[in-house]
Design an enzyme around this catalytic site. Structure first.
Site, mmCIF file in Angstrom:
data_model
loop_
_atom_site.group_PDB
_atom_site.id
_atom_site.type_symbol
_atom_site.label_atom_id
_atom_site.label_comp_id
_atom_site.label_asym_id
_atom_site.label_seq_id
_atom_site.Cartn_x
_atom_site.Cartn_y
_atom_site.Cartn_z
ATOM 1 N N TYR A 142 0.852 -1.183 0.000
ATOM 2 C CA TYR A 142 0.000 0.000 0.000
ATOM 3 C C TYR A 142 0.886 1.231 0.000
ATOM 4 C CZ TYR A 142 -3.474 3.454 1.483
ATOM 5 O OH TYR A 142 -4.294 4.558 1.566
ATOM 6 N N ASP A 230 9.293 2.797 0.338
ATOM 7 C CA ASP A 230 8.187 3.410 1.055
ATOM 8 C C ASP A 230 8.297 2.977 2.508
ATOM 9 O OD1 ASP A 230 5.880 4.202 2.260
ATOM 10 O OD2 ASP A 230 4.538 3.544 0.650
ATOM 11 N N LYS A 258 3.753 8.610 9.283
ATOM 12 C CA LYS A 258 3.460 7.979 10.576
ATOM 13 C C LYS A 258 4.399 8.407 11.706
ATOM 14 C CE LYS A 258 0.468 4.671 8.427
ATOM 15 N NZ LYS A 258 0.562 3.979 7.174
HETATM 16 C C1 LIG Z 1 0.031 4.495 5.761
HETATM 17 C C2 LIG Z 1 0.853 4.282 4.553
HETATM 18 C C3 LIG Z 1 0.881 5.199 3.489
HETATM 19 C C4 LIG Z 1 -0.056 6.375 3.420
HETATM 20 O O1 LIG Z 1 0.154 7.293 4.428
HETATM 21 P P1 LIG Z 1 -1.044 8.290 4.843
HETATM 22 O O2 LIG Z 1 -0.446 9.184 5.873
HETATM 23 O O3 LIG Z 1 -2.148 7.419 5.346
HETATM 24 O O4 LIG Z 1 -1.456 9.025 3.618
HETATM 25 C C5 LIG Z 1 1.776 4.996 2.470
HETATM 26 N N1 LIG Z 1 2.616 3.936 2.474
HETATM 27 C C6 LIG Z 1 2.612 3.030 3.466
HETATM 28 C C7 LIG Z 1 3.571 1.906 3.430
HETATM 29 C C8 LIG Z 1 1.717 3.161 4.525
HETATM 30 O O5 LIG Z 1 1.683 2.229 5.481
#
Ligand SMILES: *Cc1c(COP(=O)(O)O)cnc(C)c1O
Length: 425
Positions: A142, A230, A258
């Site tokens: 994701y 990511d 995060k």
């Molecule tokens: C949570 C998440 C995102 C998106 O971040 P948001 O602050 O929710 O937009 C992107 N990549 C990864 C791996 C994530 O876990």
């Protein structure tokens, strides 16, 4: 009366599905979500006054636990200094310094307001830098909800059983290639970048096979594509410097979110000075944000990063490893088979009636996540005051605030929940 049901009913009237992010909805597990009134350390308390041991922790954003006194105090100071100016502030420099000092190959970062924004901007930058169009992502990873990456996504997308999203045009994803996780794809020179969660944590937990990330690096180098990690989940949670130092593989670009906001809205992307110099105003790739580098968010994030070093990550990893092994044991003695894969402090949980191997890709993860066992397990845990994510595709976040007693109580509850789930399905 303030009840979870009454708040949810009011939410349903004015907020689609009653939630501001689909992962929070109870759609895949059924029932009424608890509405959180407050949080403290490892716990959240709902509007009915029930307290839960919280393993959601804002999907990993909270590393020290909720409302850590030092973070609260830092925010109190920051808020009285003014919350946004539209001009540079020391706070954003301090956070960028804390990040670049630790992470290999991270010479410059640009702060944004969410993980989605970070990834979206990193992809644009990779395209601008290479002059190529195509992006490769892995099935079940994701990367936020920007159009071009909203295909074959994990987390809420998988939870709702969607292949992607309505409203994303064929054109928007025409340049997005998808490959199975843990297998190195053969690239060509049309590929601008490969984006990967170095530890996949949005299809429950799938760890990278030995050599996967290193060989991915080699394949990117072979064709001149950029490698994007990511690290919105893994960054400053997997260890003190994230996945690159953990696995010994350095990407060209990083995305963060995060943890680095200390519980406030933040994201960041960065890499070498060479790549980042293509970004406006120095270069031709445009990217901007009114609230980017927000003083409150950077104050909270910097306070969290300052409070964690190698020792804290080692401590948390060791605790999680022991907890995971015991979790597998108690579930097994209750008549189900569990696997709780770990990577550093990251913890997954798969349940099954039959023996199985830890999944190595989305297809394998999906078979386990969709076997119907999570739903009764989740509710039995919630009834006993343990809040897990309301979906089988999320991982468990153990914070630095979770005590031995919290983990012990969670194990006792898991035994009861597993017995119930085994009997009911
Ligand atoms: C949570 C998440 C995102 C998106 O971040 P948001 O602050 O929710 O937009 C992107 N990549 C990864 C791996 C994530 O876990």
């Amino acid at each position: 009366m303030s009840t979870n049901q009454s708040w949810f009913d009011r939410a349903l009237a004015v907020i689609p599905g009653g939630v501001d992010s689909p992962v929070r909805s109870f759609r895949s597990v059924g029932g009424t979500p608890y509405t959180v009134a407050s949080g403290s350390g490892a716990y959240v308390t709902d509007v009915e006054g029930r307290t839960y041991i919280d393993f959601v922790q804002s999907y990993g954003a909270s590393l020290l636990g909720h409302a850590h006194p030092a973070v609260v105090e830092r925010l109190r100071q920051a808020v009285s200094d003014g919350t946004t100016f539209g001009a540079p502030t020391p706070g954003e420099v301090l956070l960028a310094e804390l990040m670049t000092e630790r992470v290999p190959g991270l010479e410059q970062v640009r702060l944004v307001s969410s993980g989605t924004e970070a990834v979206m901007s990193a992809v644009r930058l990779a395209r601008g830098f290479t002059g190529r169009d195509r992006i490769l992502k892995f099935d079940g990873c994701y990367h936020g909800h920007s159009d071009g990456l909203l295909v074959a996504g994990g987390s809420g997308v998988a939870q709702l059983g969607l292949p992607g999203s309505v409203g994303v045009t064929a054109g928007a994803v025409a340049d997005t290639l998808v490959a199975p996780y843990n297998r190195v794809p053969t690239l060509d020179d049309t590929v601008a970048a490969v984006i990967v969660e170095p530890v996949a944590a949005n299809m429950n937990l799938v760890t990278p096979r030995g050599g996967f990330l290193a060989r991915l690096r080699e394949e990117c180098d072979r064709v001149g594509a950029l490698l994007i990690f990511d690290e919105v989940i893994t960054g400053f949670r997997l260890d003190v410097a994230g996945a690159a130092s953990f696995f010994g593989v350095t990407p060209d670009l990083y995305c963060f979110g995060k943890v680095i906001g200390g519980g406030l809205p933040v994201g960041a992307f960065g890499g070498t000075r060479e790549v980042m110099s293509v970004l406006a105003p120095a270069g031709p790739v445009y990217q901007a944000g009114t609230l980017s580098g927000n003083p409150l968010a950077t104050a909270a994030g910097a306070e969290v990063l300052r409070r964690v070093g190698t020792k804290e990550y080692e401590y948390l990893s060791a605790r999680v490893a022991t907890f995971a092994a015991r979790l597998e044991e108690v579930v097994r003695s209750a008549g189900l088979v569990a696997r709780a894969p770990v990577q550093g402090p990251l913890l997954g949980l798969y349940l099954s009636h039959d023996e199985f191997l830890a999944p190595e890709n989305f297809e394998q993860a999906q078979r386990l996540c969709d076997n119907g066992l999570y739903r009764p397990f989740f509710h039995a845990m919630l009834e006993q005051g343990i809040a897990l994510a309301p979906g089988a595709y999320e991982i468990l976040f153990v914070s630095l605030a979770h005590s031995d007693d919290d983990l012990e109580r969670t194990l006792e509850a898991a035994a009861v929940a597993a017995r119930g789930a085994a009997a009911r399905s």
